[in-house]
Design an enzyme around this catalytic site. Structure first.
Site, PDB file in Angstrom:
ATOM      1  N   ASP A  57       5.552   0.737  11.513  1.00  0.00           N
ATOM      2  CA  ASP A  57       4.599  -0.105  10.762  1.00  0.00           C
ATOM      3  C   ASP A  57       3.169   0.139  11.271  1.00  0.00           C
ATOM      4  O   ASP A  57       2.230   0.329  10.494  1.00  0.00           O
ATOM      5  CB  ASP A  57       5.009  -1.579  10.947  1.00  0.00           C
ATOM      6  CG  ASP A  57       4.056  -2.547  10.266  1.00  0.00           C
ATOM      7  OD1 ASP A  57       3.654  -2.277   9.120  1.00  0.00           O
ATOM      8  OD2 ASP A  57       3.721  -3.584  10.872  1.00  0.00           O
ATOM      9  N   GLU A  64       7.104 -12.824   5.691  1.00  0.00           N
ATOM     10  CA  GLU A  64       5.741 -13.207   6.110  1.00  0.00           C
ATOM     11  C   GLU A  64       4.829 -13.481   4.910  1.00  0.00           C
ATOM     12  O   GLU A  64       4.048 -14.426   4.914  1.00  0.00           O
ATOM     13  CB  GLU A  64       5.140 -12.083   6.962  1.00  0.00           C
ATOM     14  CG  GLU A  64       3.773 -12.434   7.515  1.00  0.00           C
ATOM     15  CD  GLU A  64       3.051 -11.213   8.073  1.00  0.00           C
ATOM     16  OE1 GLU A  64       1.866 -11.361   8.374  1.00  0.00           O
ATOM     17  OE2 GLU A  64       3.656 -10.132   8.176  1.00  0.00           O
ATOM     18  N   ASP A  65       4.913 -12.640   3.866  1.00  0.00           N
ATOM     19  CA  ASP A  65       3.909 -12.666   2.790  1.00  0.00           C
ATOM     20  C   ASP A  65       4.365 -13.294   1.473  1.00  0.00           C
ATOM     21  O   ASP A  65       3.584 -13.399   0.544  1.00  0.00           O
ATOM     22  CB  ASP A  65       3.446 -11.222   2.478  1.00  0.00           C
ATOM     23  CG  ASP A  65       2.731 -10.596   3.657  1.00  0.00           C
ATOM     24  OD1 ASP A  65       2.245 -11.346   4.512  1.00  0.00           O
ATOM     25  OD2 ASP A  65       2.676  -9.354   3.737  1.00  0.00           O
ATOM     26  N   HIS A  77      10.333  -5.703   5.647  1.00  0.00           N
ATOM     27  CA  HIS A  77       9.722  -6.225   6.876  1.00  0.00           C
ATOM     28  C   HIS A  77       8.581  -7.216   6.661  1.00  0.00           C
ATOM     29  O   HIS A  77       8.297  -8.043   7.523  1.00  0.00           O
ATOM     30  CB  HIS A  77       9.298  -5.076   7.813  1.00  0.00           C
ATOM     31  CG  HIS A  77       7.997  -4.426   7.476  1.00  0.00           C
ATOM     32  ND1 HIS A  77       7.903  -3.363   6.607  1.00  0.00           N
ATOM     33  CD2 HIS A  77       6.719  -4.672   7.895  1.00  0.00           C
ATOM     34  CE1 HIS A  77       6.638  -2.979   6.515  1.00  0.00           C
ATOM     35  NE2 HIS A  77       5.904  -3.755   7.281  1.00  0.00           N
ATOM     36  N   ASP A  78       7.895  -7.169   5.504  1.00  0.00           N
ATOM     37  CA  ASP A  78       6.798  -8.109   5.250  1.00  0.00           C
ATOM     38  C   ASP A  78       7.165  -9.202   4.237  1.00  0.00           C
ATOM     39  O   ASP A  78       6.334 -10.046   3.909  1.00  0.00           O
ATOM     40  CB  ASP A  78       5.566  -7.351   4.721  1.00  0.00           C
ATOM     41  CG  ASP A  78       4.771  -6.703   5.854  1.00  0.00           C
ATOM     42  OD1 ASP A  78       4.849  -7.209   6.988  1.00  0.00           O
ATOM     43  OD2 ASP A  78       4.093  -5.691   5.599  1.00  0.00           O
TER      44      ASP A  78
END
Length: 738
Positions: free
Chosen positions: A154, A91-92, A87-88
């Protein structure tokens, strides 16, 4: 405590946590599921290898923890577990959504993309942008409800590991959690997660209160366990005789709910009498689960006296979240009131895991469940671009925590509505057109006003009229998000028509005053009347709030060149820029009280200093008349719980965009059809709402009173002039009472 570990220790811990994640679901996963989850795990480990959490721990601990919540507490499958692990990543790290789609397919890529959109929303913005962010987050429901479920997981893990954050960030994130995530978890049936989010929210927003209640619960834990044992021992023989396989467990009320009860009832911890509930979870002994539940109910009430008013039957009619159970309150050992919840193992899993578990058991059944219906209605509201973001979030929240009532249509169909819903809410729940054309309702065969609050078991018939139009006052008594959004959209359409009419009127009047009708003149008028948009100006001319006298005053000032020179110097501030928007903005300038929007004398309270536009209420003091407080004033809860009879409804309004109650006294010669002529003039020509008419004739003359809603004095003056022209009317005057 500072985090310290070697690379080798960290790798061992990562492997251990990964195994722990799959421990409960490993047996049910297929080989391809396991390979997909392993692949997602490997990519997440590699992508986050250089990242650390604020605690100093490897970042990968977080995605593993979120995936574990998704698997074990929400009960989602392999696709969601893999998406939670990833999930990240987008984004990261350098990975893109396209990379995820190439590696895992379209579904996981769509879920990860939805989660990335939510994470990219800036959290340090003002209230309206934050509200817009929540709206965008909820729009992901259109893509896949799993996005929201993983986002809730989350948020739960972030709340569980927030100790390393600075206090101001803790308070901000905790407040946001209590504001939207806890209600959302509740609505999705994730009761355990909702409870934990609320408790953790309280831990950071009111730490002293949280710690005090937590320590008292800890002290009374042994006493609670002994009590549950005593209760279970009493029931044992009765349940054994019926060959039930069951488990009896106790559940202490959450810290948050104890705190809420203490505040609401103004009592101490010791005075909260129902601090825990007892749950009987049974394995069905026959094909009829419901029959078994009522059988256990009968056994419990044989041993303990029930409170009949506290029976809650969510087996015959489950909640819209899919929740099923029988709740009864009985006098248990030591003469204490105890709530007993009776559930089958299936019902218990749905109660624990909410939407996901319900969906698992529902597959293959055709009937649309309440939760899917709610999600579909929510999507309809979300897709309505006309509704203001702040209003949307407030309206949406109304429907998250709401308790439900069940009412019948004339055909005997059952509809679920939030507790406190009005007859008009019911009309909108049937269809938007039924709501917009609703002019009244019959409840159990009796005619009631649109504002009538419904109760469970009511049979409701909606009365409609093709000429009926929505009214701004409707917003005062509807509580469902659907009804509110549809009324606001319809009112905006009406505003557009009035604004178009106002634009034509302004063009005519300026031509008559020998002034060009162009953008420059419109901007000057907007600034002169201290408005924000040209739409505001056209609307207020259309509804009569800006009349000929005011326009002439503008013209005389405009023609005075000396004044214009100084005015133009003063008007160079950027705040005077005219915004091009098709919505009426409010200039809150008046405070009204009660259901009839009366103007009364008041004082602003110094404890919270409310300003125009704030949500407020009036408090009738003994020596100082009405004092106005903000609804979130520190003293509000105390006043509302101890002096409810002295609270008076109050609200700030924009006097140029608001309806007022006016009472007219009419008298004259009693001609045939006088009442019909009066109502025709009022309704057709003036578009005015009639509250009541009371006219009596006496030997050739008549006298009566009309109670009406009008926008402003200009509209009222025009109305009075029109009434005077009705044949037979001799005198019309404004009075204060009916």
């Amino acid at each position: 405590m500072k985090y310290t570990a070697t690379i080798e220790e960290e790798n061992k811990e990562i492997a251990k946590r990964y195994k722990d994640l799959l421990k409960d679901s490993y047996q049910t996963l297929s080989r391809s599921d396991k390979l997909m989850i392993r692949k997602a795990f490997n990519i997440a480990v590699e992508a986050h290898s250089e990242q650390r959490r604020k605690t100093g721990e490897p970042y990968i601990f977080h995605p593993i923890a979120v995936a574990k919540i998704v698997a074990n507490e929400i009960g989602l499958g392999a696709t969601s577990i893999a998406a939670a692990l990833l999930h990240d990543v987008v984004e990261d790290t350098p990975y893109t959504v396209d990379d995820i789609e190439r590696l895992f397919g379209e579904t996981i890529a769509r879920i990860v993309s939805g989660l990335t959109k939510i994470s990219n929303l800036k959290k340090d913005k003002d209230h309206s942008i934050q509200a817009e962010n929540f709206r965008k987050m909820l729009l992901t429901l259109n893509d896949d409800v799993r996005v929201i479920l993983i986002k809730v997981a989350d948020r739960l893990h972030n709340m569980q590991t927030m100790d390393a954050m600075p206090p101001h960030k803790q308070v901000k994130i905790a407040s946001e959690t209590l504001y939207i995530y806890a209600p959302l978890a509740h609505r999705l049936g994730l009761y355990n997660i909702k409870t934990e989010l609320e408790d953790l929210g309280l831990k950071y927003t009111e730490p002293e209160v949280y710690n005090d209640i937590a320590s008292k619960i800890k002290e009374s834990k042994e006493e609670q366990e002994n009590y549950i044992q005593s209760f279970a021992n009493t029931l044992k023989s009765g349940l054994k005789n019926e060959n039930f396989s069951y488990v009896i467990k106790g559940r202490f009320k959450s810290i948050f709910s104890i705190r809420r009860k203490m505040r609401k009832q103004n009592v101490s911890f010791e005075e909260v009498y129902d601090k825990f509930a007892i749950r009987i979870v049974y394995k069905p002994s026959s094909d009829d689960e419901k029959f078994d539940a009522w059988k256990i109910y009968s056994i419990v009430t044989d041993y303990f006296k029930p409170n009949p008013s506290r029976l809650r039957d969510w087996i015959s009619q489950p909640k819209t979240t899919g929740y099923e159970a029988l709740h009864i309150t009985v006098i248990g050992p030591e003469a204490k009131w105890v709530e007993v919840q009776i559930r089958s193992e299936r019902m218990d899993e749905i109660a624990e895991k909410g939407y996901a578990a319900h969906f698992k058991y529902k597959q293959g059944k055709e009937n649309e469940n309440g939760l899917e219906g709610w999600l579909n209605r929510l999507k309809e509201t979300l897709e309505n671009e006309n509704i203001n973001a702040v209003d949307f979030v407030e309206d949406f929240k109304l429907n998250l925590y709401s308790k439900e009532i069940y009412v019948f249509t004339p055909n005997g169909d059952l509809k679920s509505l939030p507790k406190g819903a009005s007859a008009l809410d019911f009309a909108f729940s049937i269809h938007t057109d039924v709501g917009l054309k609703c002019r009244g309702a019959k409840v159990n065969g009796k005619l009631v006003p649109l504002s009538h609050v419904l109760s469970s078991g009511n049979q409701v018939e909606v009365l409609t009229s093709s000429n009926n139009k929505p009214n701004a006052r409707w917003l005062d008594f509807v509580i469902t998000a659907r009804a509110r959004s549809k009324i606001k959209t319809a009112l905006k359409e009406e505003e557009k028509k009035i604004a178009e009419e106002g634009k034509a009127i302004l063009s005519r009047k300026l031509r008559h005053l020998k002034i060009p009708f162009n953008e420059k003149t419109v901007n000057e008028l907007v600034n002169y009347f201290k408005l924000k948009t040209s739409f505001d100006l056209f609307f207020r001319i259309g509804n009569g709030a800006i009349d000929n006298t005011q326009l002439k005053a503008f013209v005389s000032q405009r023609n005075n060149r000396f004044m214009s020179f100084f005015k133009s110097r003063l008007k160079r501030a950027p705040s005077k820029e005219v915004i091009d928007k098709e919505e009426v903005t409010n200039k809150y300038d008046d405070l009204v009280f009660g259901n009839d929007d009366e103007k009364l004398s008041y004082k602003i309270s110094k404890c919270c200093n409310p300003i125009p536009g704030d949500n407020v209420f009036g408090f009738i003091t003994i020596n100082e008349g009405i004092k106005v407080h903000k609804k979130d004033c520190p003293n509000a809860i105390s006043m509302q719980s101890n002096y409810a009879y002295r609270i008076i409804k109050a609200k700030w309004i924009d006097s140029s965009n608001q309806e007022f109650k006016a009472i007219l006294k009419v008298s004259g010669v009693d001609n045939k059809g006088i009442v019909n002529n009066l109502t025709r003039i009022i309704s057709n020509n003036m578009n005015v709402f009639i509250h009541s008419i009371n006219i009596a004739g006496n030997e050739g003359v008549f006298e009566g009173k009309l109670s009406l809603s009008v926008k402003n004095r200009t509209q009222l003056s025009k109305l009075i002039d029109s009434i005077k022209k009705v044949d037979g009317v001799q005198k019309v005057e404004r009075v204060n009472t009916m």
